[in-house]
Scaffold this active site. Structure first.
Site, short mmCIF file in Angstrom:
data_model
loop_
_atom_site.label_atom_id
_atom_site.label_comp_id
_atom_site.label_asym_id
_atom_site.label_seq_id
_atom_site.Cartn_x
_atom_site.Cartn_y
_atom_site.Cartn_z
N SER A 177 0.84 -1.20 0.00
CA SER A 177 0.00 0.00 0.00
C SER A 177 0.87 1.25 0.00
O SER A 177 1.98 1.25 0.53
CB SER A 177 -0.91 0.01 1.23
OG SER A 177 -1.68 1.19 1.27
N ASP A 182 5.22 7.69 5.77
CA ASP A 182 4.72 8.59 6.81
C ASP A 182 4.11 7.80 7.96
O ASP A 182 3.03 7.23 7.83
CB ASP A 182 3.68 9.54 6.21
CG ASP A 182 3.12 10.52 7.23
OD1 ASP A 182 3.71 10.65 8.33
OD2 ASP A 182 2.08 11.16 6.93
N LYS A 199 3.47 -3.32 7.30
CA LYS A 199 3.66 -3.65 5.89
C LYS A 199 5.07 -3.27 5.44
O LYS A 199 5.73 -4.02 4.70
CB LYS A 199 2.63 -2.90 5.03
CG LYS A 199 1.21 -3.47 5.07
CD LYS A 199 0.29 -2.67 4.18
CE LYS A 199 -1.14 -3.19 4.20
NZ LYS A 199 -1.26 -4.52 3.55
#
Length: 305
Positions: A177, A182, A199
């Site tokens: 994704s 951030d 992830k």
């Protein structure tokens, strides 16, 4: 890092010499077996589309579908996946050995597993009240038991990477994704799951594994027709500056399949979104798309390793 090329082909070659001494010239068909591709998260909304595209290209691929529970098997069987090629493995409880049978002899792996946040219905009362009174409020989310982002997106993917390496799999495509640069991204706040952090840790583990990899960071996934839009690729979340930051799931699935054999996809990590259907030219040449992208995502940014 070693780069191993996967190819698919068939050829018709003439038989020469004594075998061709008769009046007629005979041919033999030399056909290479299709690439054996394991897909985890195969019953999910994106994973199922990856499987569907592999099934549609039976002359090129032999898909194996890995699902978390038996209830998903009928869905995949209806798509044309042989029952013998559907495997049940719960990534939240099994170790790398749990994938041994499913991965044995496979050439490539597409990882499409992801934790999925669950809306807490009662939190909508607060959201509706805020709207009525001119305020702002966000609904609350949680996670199913045993399916926290740490369990699925980090530990579960780590297990898959270890199992792929042990099985001799040559290529891993990981569907992840955007937003991983951030730590304050709103997706990390869903149920306090820090999903993008986990992830990103799995992505870095894959890169360090030595396996030939492709890591795809799609923008917001939408359930609209694929193959009708121009795709845009970038690195390090720069595409989040675009007004349009979404992409059809089917386009992500197609890109995942294409990356199995594209040279330009070898050992690459990139972001991808799409234009609106009436803007630009629909992307068909995926090798050109990725060849035109300079560099990879920089994991020194918000490193989790």
């Amino acid at each position: 890092m070693q780069s191993v090329r996967l190819t698919r082909a068939s050829a018709i070659q003439p038989v020469v010499g004594r075998a061709a001494s008769k009046n007629a010239r005979r041919y033999t068909v030399m056909t290479m077996a299709g690439l054996k591709v394991a897909v985890t998260g195969a019953a999910g909304r994106t994973g199922a589309l990856v499987v569907k595209k592999l099934v549609e290209r039976k002359d090129q691929y032999e898909p194996r579908a890995i699902v978390r529970n038996a209830s998903s098997k009928s869905k995949l069987a209806q798509m044309g996946v042989p029952e013998s090629a559907i495997y049940e493995v719960d990534i939240s409880t099994g170790g790398a050995e749990a994938f041994g049978k499913a991965f044995a002899g496979a050439d490539a792996l597409v990882i499409a597993t992801s934790a999925v946040p669950v809306l807490k219905p009662l939190s909508l009362i607060r959201v509706f009240w805020a709207k009525l009174t001119g305020g702002k409020a966000m609904p609350d989310f949680g996670w199913k038991e045993g399916q926290l982002p740490e369990q699925v997106d980090w530990l579960g993917q780590k297990v898959q990477i270890d199992a792929a390496k042990a099985a001799g799999i040559k290529k891993v495509v990981l569907v992840s994704s955007m937003g991983g640069t951030d730590k304050e991204n709103n997706l990390n706040k869903l149920g306090d799951g820090n999903i993008l952090q986990w992830k990103r840790k799995a992505e870095q583990y894959l890169i360090a594994s030595g396996l030939n990899y492709t890591i795809i960071h799609p923008g917001g996934l939408i359930d609209e027709a694929d193959g009708q839009r121009e795709l845009l690729v970038g690195v390090d979340d720069t595409l989040l500056k675009q007004t349009m930051r979404s992409i059809p799931r089917g386009d992500v699935a197609e890109l995942s399949v294409q990356c199995l054999t594209l040279k330009a996809a070898d050992n690459r990590s990139f972001d991808v979104i799409s234009r609106k259907p009436d803007e630009g030219t629909p992307t068909k040449d995926f090798e050109a798309l990725l060849s035109g992208l300079q560099g990879n995502c920089d994991y020194s940014i918000n490193s989790q390793w």
